[in-house]
Design an enzyme around this catalytic site. Structure first.
Site, PDB file in Angstrom:
ATOM      1  N   GLN A 185     -71.056 -25.227  25.848  1.00  0.00           N
ATOM      2  CA  GLN A 185     -71.852 -26.353  26.329  1.00  0.00           C
ATOM      3  C   GLN A 185     -71.214 -27.647  25.842  1.00  0.00           C
ATOM      4  OE1 GLN A 185     -74.320 -26.160  28.399  1.00  0.00           O
ATOM      5  NE2 GLN A 185     -74.944 -24.021  28.310  1.00  0.00           N
ATOM      6  N   TYR A 213     -75.149 -12.787  31.281  1.00  0.00           N
ATOM      7  CA  TYR A 213     -74.233 -13.935  31.136  1.00  0.00           C
ATOM      8  C   TYR A 213     -74.349 -14.544  29.732  1.00  0.00           C
ATOM      9  CZ  TYR A 213     -75.720 -13.754  36.130  1.00  0.00           C
ATOM     10  OH  TYR A 213     -76.106 -13.347  37.390  1.00  0.00           O
ATOM     11  N   ASN A 218     -74.437 -18.044  22.576  1.00  0.00           N
ATOM     12  CA  ASN A 218     -75.075 -19.338  22.341  1.00  0.00           C
ATOM     13  C   ASN A 218     -76.589 -19.217  22.258  1.00  0.00           C
ATOM     14  OD1 ASN A 218     -75.067 -22.253  22.158  1.00  0.00           O
ATOM     15  ND2 ASN A 218     -75.766 -22.299  24.277  1.00  0.00           N
ATOM     16  N   GLU A 234     -71.903  -9.581  29.042  1.00  0.00           N
ATOM     17  CA  GLU A 234     -70.929 -10.639  29.331  1.00  0.00           C
ATOM     18  C   GLU A 234     -69.653  -9.954  29.805  1.00  0.00           C
ATOM     19  OE1 GLU A 234     -68.766 -13.669  30.111  1.00  0.00           O
ATOM     20  OE2 GLU A 234     -70.823 -14.078  29.433  1.00  0.00           O
ATOM     21  N   ASP A 294     -78.506 -17.165  32.326  1.00  0.00           N
ATOM     22  CA  ASP A 294     -77.828 -18.471  32.321  1.00  0.00           C
ATOM     23  C   ASP A 294     -76.589 -18.316  33.204  1.00  0.00           C
ATOM     24  OD1 ASP A 294     -76.807 -20.961  31.822  1.00  0.00           O
ATOM     25  OD2 ASP A 294     -76.273 -20.579  29.738  1.00  0.00           O
ATOM     26  N   CYS A 319     -77.375 -24.454  35.724  1.00  0.00           N
ATOM     27  CA  CYS A 319     -76.503 -25.627  35.801  1.00  0.00           C
ATOM     28  C   CYS A 319     -76.390 -26.137  37.232  1.00  0.00           C
ATOM     29  CB  CYS A 319     -75.116 -25.291  35.240  1.00  0.00           C
ATOM     30  SG  CYS A 319     -74.262 -23.958  36.116  1.00  0.00           S
ATOM     31  N   GLU A 353     -78.996 -30.150  34.463  1.00  0.00           N
ATOM     32  CA  GLU A 353     -79.194 -28.846  33.845  1.00  0.00           C
ATOM     33  C   GLU A 353     -80.687 -28.657  33.701  1.00  0.00           C
ATOM     34  OE1 GLU A 353     -76.606 -25.794  31.718  1.00  0.00           O
ATOM     35  OE2 GLU A 353     -76.086 -27.668  32.714  1.00  0.00           O
TER      36      GLU A 353
END
Length: 361
Positions: A185, A213, A218, A234, A294, A319, A353
């Site tokens: 980010q 994802y 994070n 991921e 995400d 996003c 976002e």
């Protein structure tokens, strides 16, 4: 964003316009008023990428308007970038005078953190030799930063190939390894607010969380403290390695991380086919109450979106509000929006976002 669009005195009005736009996009779904999380007005961007542009004998940092690679915008500083980047820019520029460092250097990338760590990537149209190595080692020591040199088929690392970040979330400090070349980010202060909002929206649960994802972990780290256990997925090997290091470094032991894309996990949960990467993992042992997503700008594909329908709660960070709306439209017959938020990751741009919590009707 260019220097011309940097206008701190217009920030409040621009943020208000974004809130109106997000409210309008979510209005067909009877969404509540968005919670708004603003950005610092300047020095908020923790990474930056510049091309080098020659004017006579001098070379400058340069950026370009989208779609125009011929007219360079020359920069001496970059006020939206972190103070650490602005401090490093002139010192690195002075080092270009050394041919060992400056010869055929065409691009510079900075990666910094709120914890004041820094990594500089230098990209060349030539092989990296022993003279470059020696000069880069001296420069790294002088700047107090790691350096990665890149040329065709070659990558040389002086120091580390990652930076270390720290976020305070809900009274706990989380430390992250953020690799060079992997997604992170860009706005650290807003990222911290996103993590805090996501934890609050999830609440304290006694069931399990599925995360798609997950990147470098994070969101995984703080969300894991709110549930019994987490299954996180991921596909990027670099991000998976960073996530594993971050889980271990923070003592988070209730997360199982699997290198699968969202589409593959959908197939596994639907028992379409088995995956060797899931060997030893009993998917039926999980009591999933919430799915956290995400996704990239393209949003969730229809099959993955359909998969999320089976969960009581869908916590979605987006996003791209357009694909968010498309996904919500697919889910609206079974889920409603309970909370929504606007996170201003990119001030002075049209980008938004956002986050939504969808719960079963």
């Amino acid at each position: 964003m260019t220097q011309a669009t940097f206008a701190p005195h217009h920030y409040t009005a621009q943020l208000a316009e974004k809130k109106v736009r997000l409210s309008e996009l979510l209005a067909p779904f009877s969404a509540p008023e968005p919670e708004v999380f603003e950005s610092p007005r300047e020095h908020y961007r923790l990474r930056a990428e510049f091309r080098l542009w020659r004017e006579g004998e001098a070379r400058h940092y340069a950026m370009f308007e989208p779609g125009d690679k011929r007219k360079a915008i020359l920069l001496q500083d970059f006020p939206i970038a972190s103070r650490r980047i602005n401090e490093l820019m002139p010192r690195l520029q002075a080092a270009w005078a050394d041919p060992a460092l400056g010869f055929k250097l065409f691009q510079v990338e900075f990666l910094t953190t709120l914890a004041d760590d820094a990594l500089i990537t230098l990209c060349y149209h030539r092989p990296l030799d022993d003279a470059w190595q020696a000069a880069a080692e001296r420069l790294a020591s002088e700047l107090g930063a790691s350096i990665v040199g890149r040329s065709k088929g070659k990558r040389s690392v002086i120091g580390r190939d990652y930076v270390e970040e720290e976020f305070q979330v809900a009274g706990r400090t989380y430390r992250y390894r953020q690799p060079e070349g992997a997604f992170t980010q860009p706005n650290g202060e807003v990222c911290r607010k996103m993590l805090t909002w996501a934890c609050d929206a999830l609440g304290q649960r006694s069931d399990d969380l599925l995360e798609l994802y997950c990147g470098n972990g994070n969101f995984t780290l703080p969300l894991a403290t709110r549930v019994r256990k987490v299954l996180a997925t991921e596909i990027s090997k670099t991000s998976v390695n960073a996530a594993q290091a971050n889980l271990a470094g923070n003592g988070v032991d209730n997360v199982t991380l699997v290198r699968l894309c969202a589409e593959e996990l959908t197939q596994a949960l639907n028992e379409v086919r088995p995956f060797r990467r899931l060997a030893g993992i009993d998917l039926k042992s999980y009591e999933f109450g919430t799915v956290f997503v995400d996704p990239p700008r393209a949003g969730m594909d229809p099959d993955t979106c359909e998969l999320t329908r089976r969960f009581e709660r869908i916590l979605y960070i987006s996003c791209n509000p357009q694909t968010l709306v498309q996904n919500i439209a697919q889910l609206q017959d079974t889920h409603r929006i309970e909370r929504c938020a606007l996170f201003d990751q990119f001030p002075y741009t049209q980008h938004m976002e956002s986050g939504v919590l969808l719960v079963r009707r």
